[in-house]
Design an enzyme around this catalytic site. Sequence first.
Site, short mmCIF file in Angstrom:
data_model
loop_
_atom_site.label_atom_id
_atom_site.label_comp_id
_atom_site.label_asym_id
_atom_site.label_seq_id
_atom_site.Cartn_x
_atom_site.Cartn_y
_atom_site.Cartn_z
N CYS A 206 11.11 1.67 29.64
CA CYS A 206 10.35 2.88 29.31
C CYS A 206 9.06 2.98 30.11
CB CYS A 206 10.04 2.88 27.83
SG CYS A 206 11.52 2.70 26.86
N GLU A 207 9.17 3.10 31.40
CA GLU A 207 8.01 3.30 32.28
C GLU A 207 8.49 4.09 33.49
OE1 GLU A 207 4.92 0.94 32.88
OE2 GLU A 207 5.31 -0.51 31.28
N GLY B 164 3.94 -17.12 55.15
CA GLY B 164 3.58 -15.75 55.51
C GLY B 164 4.55 -14.99 56.39
N TYR C 2 10.55 -13.88 45.32
CA TYR C 2 9.69 -13.11 44.42
C TYR C 2 10.50 -12.11 43.60
CZ TYR C 2 6.43 -15.33 47.60
OH TYR C 2 5.76 -16.27 48.36
N GLU D 210 4.18 -23.66 55.09
CA GLU D 210 4.55 -23.42 53.68
C GLU D 210 5.35 -22.13 53.55
OE1 GLU D 210 0.74 -23.11 51.78
OE2 GLU D 210 0.18 -25.17 52.21
N PRO D 211 6.46 -22.00 54.24
CA PRO D 211 7.22 -20.75 54.15
C PRO D 211 7.93 -20.61 52.82
CG PRO D 211 8.44 -22.34 55.47
CD PRO D 211 7.13 -23.00 55.10
N1 LLP Z 1 1.27 -20.80 50.74
C1 LLP Z 1 0.36 -20.20 49.94
C2 LLP Z 1 -0.91 -20.87 49.69
C3 LLP Z 1 0.65 -18.96 49.35
O1 LLP Z 1 -0.25 -18.38 48.56
C4 LLP Z 1 1.92 -18.34 49.60
C5 LLP Z 1 2.27 -17.06 48.98
C6 LLP Z 1 2.83 -19.01 50.43
C7 LLP Z 1 2.48 -20.23 50.99
C8 LLP Z 1 4.19 -18.48 50.74
O2 LLP Z 1 4.11 -17.29 51.46
P1 LLP Z 1 5.45 -16.61 52.04
O3 LLP Z 1 6.00 -17.49 53.17
O4 LLP Z 1 6.40 -16.48 50.94
O5 LLP Z 1 4.98 -15.30 52.56
N2 LLP Z 1 4.80 -11.68 45.15
C9 LLP Z 1 4.52 -11.20 46.48
C10 LLP Z 1 4.20 -12.32 47.44
C11 LLP Z 1 3.05 -13.20 46.99
C12 LLP Z 1 2.75 -14.32 47.96
C13 LLP Z 1 1.77 -15.26 47.39
N3 LLP Z 1 1.49 -16.43 48.20
C14 LLP Z 1 5.72 -10.37 46.97
O6 LLP Z 1 6.67 -10.19 46.22
O7 LLP Z 1 5.69 -9.85 48.09
#
Ligand code: LLP
Length: 444
Positions: free
Chosen positions: A346-347, A240, A375, A275-276
Amino acid sequence: MAAEFSYHGDALFCEHVPLDQIANEYGTPAYVYSKAAIRSRFHQYEDALAGLPHRVCYAVKANSNLAVLATLAAEGAGFDIVSGGELYRVLAAGGDPSSVVFSGVGKTAAEIRYALEQNIHSFNCESETEIELISTIAASSGQTACIAIRVNPDVDAVTHPYISTGLREHKFGIDIARAEEIYARVARLPGIEVNGVSCHIGSQLLSVEPLLEAADKVLALVQRLRGAGLTIRDLDLGGGLGVPYRSEERRVPVDTFIQRLRGKLQDSNLTLMLEPGRSIVAEAGVLLSRVLLVKTNDDKTFVIVDAAMNDLIRPALYQAHHEILPARRVKGPVQPVKADVVGPVCESGDFFARGRDLPPLAPGDLVAIKTAGAYGFVLASNYNSRPRPCELLVDGARIHVARRRETFPDLIRGESSATGAASGIKQTECEHDQSPCDICTGSS
Ligand code: LLP
């Protein structure tokens, strides 16, 4: 942007390689990643966590390219997966299954079986039904599955609604208020060993306060569960931590976050799992694209580039901001031009920037769409039958083709026409004798 992407003279480099050299050799659009940046972001976590029992499980969904996973595996990372496919990738990249946690709100029986066969560290479970299924599968094969329950701590992550997950109204996790009752019940199930508590409240958090609030709630739960006689070894706080997408945004320093957690965890006898995803890879990548043409409609200027929403969907999906830099800076003072940077799809949602002040751009110029390492490619599609871009991992002066550019034959691989009519096109490989093939890649 990571220091690994910087101007030397007028040219924008990734590590020791100018981006225009990359574009000339490998074509555009192209994802370009810096290996040093990925490593250094991972080590920010490792360094800050020194002395605290911990495991950093990189969230594979952020960027699942084999070369990225292998880079992190070599540094000792664990992995957070959400599908059998992600486990397959981790194994293919040389990752250690015993440091894999399996998250996700809906796991299939086949995925659970695969993960058990591979002896992953644990399952982060999101419903009683899922735990019952894991129990049945594990018990029937004489195995024991370690589980953590992902609780929903009802904390507002203050981020985009699509990537906020920690409120009661969201589909994720089990209501923390019901957690003790559920832990007590599932701990008695055959084939299940309750091992931890997990949560993940959202992504792109630019303040640590919600994460710390969630940590407090989950730590209080750990105390109550232990009081009830359960063994809880792991505390998984998910991912997160956000990154600055706009130059005025401030990064959340990883060490400040960990420092504040450290106080809470002292003498807790818990292993801290994190879980980064984004905070490790986002700034380590750019999407390199070439300007096709510049056109004006009334008083609006459109810079049309060869990348599109199918390559990087974040602006269309989350109204996300990505800074855009020219691969070659113009010498001397320049009058910025207000323009929309858009792709050929085309959007109307196919844009990278709207009303943005940019240096004047002309056909053939190269731009780097920043902070695209997370992402980005993972959300890319073949919409409009566009081959997906290549992914390149730069390591000093070396360029590694982490994924070759897709070709036209890739687009129809696996398809067949119901009529059985011979297409006259071989599906297996590029028939044109050029590398990279301009016909198959659609460039120039
Ligand atoms: N752990 C779990 C259970 C998750 O669902 C996620 C992300 C993470 C870890 C990793 O989170 P991070 O450290 O990357 O913030 N597609 C979206 C982001 C979706 C995140 C989904 N879950 C975007 O492009 O912003």
